[in-house]
Design an enzyme around this catalytic site. Structure first.
Site, PDB file in Angstrom:
ATOM      1  N   HIS A  27       0.811  -1.225   0.000  1.00  0.00           N
ATOM      2  CA  HIS A  27       0.000   0.000   0.000  1.00  0.00           C
ATOM      3  C   HIS A  27       0.843   1.274   0.000  1.00  0.00           C
ATOM      4  O   HIS A  27       0.298   2.363  -0.224  1.00  0.00           O
ATOM      5  CB  HIS A  27      -0.930   0.030   1.217  1.00  0.00           C
ATOM      6  CG  HIS A  27      -2.022  -0.980   1.184  1.00  0.00           C
ATOM      7  ND1 HIS A  27      -2.855  -1.144   0.103  1.00  0.00           N
ATOM      8  CD2 HIS A  27      -2.423  -1.896   2.119  1.00  0.00           C
ATOM      9  CE1 HIS A  27      -3.721  -2.119   0.363  1.00  0.00           C
ATOM     10  NE2 HIS A  27      -3.474  -2.593   1.569  1.00  0.00           N
ATOM     11  N   ASP A  60      -3.327 -10.456  -2.579  1.00  0.00           N
ATOM     12  CA  ASP A  60      -3.886  -9.922  -1.340  1.00  0.00           C
ATOM     13  C   ASP A  60      -5.320  -9.458  -1.597  1.00  0.00           C
ATOM     14  O   ASP A  60      -5.648  -9.018  -2.708  1.00  0.00           O
ATOM     15  CB  ASP A  60      -3.022  -8.744  -0.881  1.00  0.00           C
ATOM     16  CG  ASP A  60      -3.349  -8.255   0.513  1.00  0.00           C
ATOM     17  OD1 ASP A  60      -2.613  -8.599   1.442  1.00  0.00           O
ATOM     18  OD2 ASP A  60      -4.338  -7.505   0.663  1.00  0.00           O
ATOM     19  N   HIS A  70      -6.766  -6.840  -0.585  1.00  0.00           N
ATOM     20  CA  HIS A  70      -6.809  -5.396  -0.799  1.00  0.00           C
ATOM     21  C   HIS A  70      -5.951  -5.032  -2.019  1.00  0.00           C
ATOM     22  O   HIS A  70      -4.875  -5.593  -2.214  1.00  0.00           O
ATOM     23  CB  HIS A  70      -6.290  -4.654   0.433  1.00  0.00           C
ATOM     24  CG  HIS A  70      -7.046  -4.958   1.686  1.00  0.00           C
ATOM     25  ND1 HIS A  70      -6.624  -5.928   2.578  1.00  0.00           N
ATOM     26  CD2 HIS A  70      -8.201  -4.441   2.170  1.00  0.00           C
ATOM     27  CE1 HIS A  70      -7.495  -5.989   3.579  1.00  0.00           C
ATOM     28  NE2 HIS A  70      -8.451  -5.108   3.356  1.00  0.00           N
ATOM     29  N   ASP A 104      -5.387 -12.644   3.145  1.00  0.00           N
ATOM     30  CA  ASP A 104      -6.609 -12.109   3.746  1.00  0.00           C
ATOM     31  C   ASP A 104      -7.836 -12.282   2.856  1.00  0.00           C
ATOM     32  O   ASP A 104      -8.926 -11.833   3.217  1.00  0.00           O
ATOM     33  CB  ASP A 104      -6.437 -10.641   4.149  1.00  0.00           C
ATOM     34  CG  ASP A 104      -5.628  -9.829   3.154  1.00  0.00           C
ATOM     35  OD1 ASP A 104      -5.282 -10.364   2.082  1.00  0.00           O
ATOM     36  OD2 ASP A 104      -5.328  -8.659   3.456  1.00  0.00           O
TER      37      ASP A 104
END
Length: 310
Positions: free
Chosen positions: A125, A162, A164, A245
């Site tokens: 991120h 991931d 996200h 996740d």
């Protein structure tokens, strides 16, 4: 050849506030899972520290210096409501970057078939001048630039599963024609980017948004198409942002993947690597916040890397 496993004790020293999902216990869960005799053949190494200058492959000096100056003498310092620094967080981030770069060196040298790096903090991120989403620096993007510029590769692929979107990796590699970036992620979800029409300055970015409640079937369909695009790109090395996740038990999202899905995507990535780059895969930990699911999913991922690296 063997599979490398790199980590460093500073990953346990990046201490976040009580109740924070990106916690020390994540690494402890991975270490416990990989103590099983199934993983005795792993080539376990200590992740070295990168020189701070490595950060500048992707980030500005201003960003690097801001993060370093935010290091508290004790306790924690918040960079934003989600992202924190502890006294040893800078060191942990340097060992995370150094671990992935060392794995790149080892795999390119033929010392190992592939590698998994278990370090914290995660990285996908972090943008050019912004720490966010638990991440300080774009670890995998930095490793991609290292492979291209320091190791003289012509093309590198970064694959991110991931849950996200890897907005940081996308930002850091947006203008890099030599790096293909593919991300599957739940959408809508933090950080809000990752629409299919976000394709990079050179058409080298592929985003695979997945709807909440979807599972392995939808994921496999999306990745099968994307991996064919990656095969056309013909990378000389594959880097993986391995977030776990998307697991059905993860508290931060709503996809329904299982350990079998993480094993499937690992096999699919290894198939691509065998076709394009002599099996060279370097995988680095990103998310995964249910501790049991994280340990089991990492074990499934690493087990496939070992099987394919034999």
């Amino acid at each position: 050849m063997s599979t490398l496993f790199l980590t460093h004790e500073t990953g346990l020293a990046h201490v976040t506030p009580p109740g924070h999902p990106e916690q020390v216990a994540r690494l402890e869960a991975i270490y416990k899972a990989l103590r099983d005799p199934d993983f005795d053949a792993l080539d376990r190494r200590i992740a070295p520290a990168a020189a701070p200058e490595e950060v500048l492959r992707c980030h500005t000096a201003e960003h690097m210096n801001t993060i370093r100056a935010a290091t508290p003498e004790s306790g924690s310092a918040g960079l934003d409501p989600d992202t924190f620094m502890a006294p040893d967080s800078w060191k942990a981030a340097m060992h995370a970057i150094g671990g992935v770069e060392a794995a790149v060196d080892a795999v390119l040298a033929g010392e190992a078939a592939n590698a998994f790096i278990a370090m914290r903090p995660p990285g996908h991120h972090a943008e050019h001048q912004k720490a966010m989403g638990f991440c300080l620096f774009g670890t995998v993007a930095i490793a991609a630039k290292y492979a291209l510029d320091a190791r003289s590769l012509s093309r590198v692929a970064v694959l991110d599963f991931d849950v996200h979107h890897g907005n940081g990796t996308q930002d850091l590699l947006w203008d890099e024609a030599r790096a293909m970036f593919v991300s599957s992620h739940q959408m809508p979800l933090y950080p809000g980017s990752g629409a299919a029409n976000e394709t990079g300055a050179h058409g080298q970015i592929v985003n695979l948004p997945l709807t909440s409640g979807s599972g392995g079937h939808e994921m496999r369909t999306a990745w099968e198409t994307a991996l064919e695009q990656a095969r056309d790109f013909a990378p000389e090395l594959i880097l993986v942002s391995a977030g776990f996740d998307a697991h059905r038990d993860d508290p931060l999202a709503g996809l329904n993947w299982t350990e079998a899905d993480f094993a499937w995507i690992t096999h699919a990535i290894c198939d691509l690597a065998e076709d394009c780059c002599d099996g060279r895969v370097v995988s680095s930990l990103e998310g995964g916040y249910d501790l049991t699911a994280l340990g089991q999913s990492v074990a499934a991922h690493v087990r496939v890397l070992m099987e394919r690296g034999e």
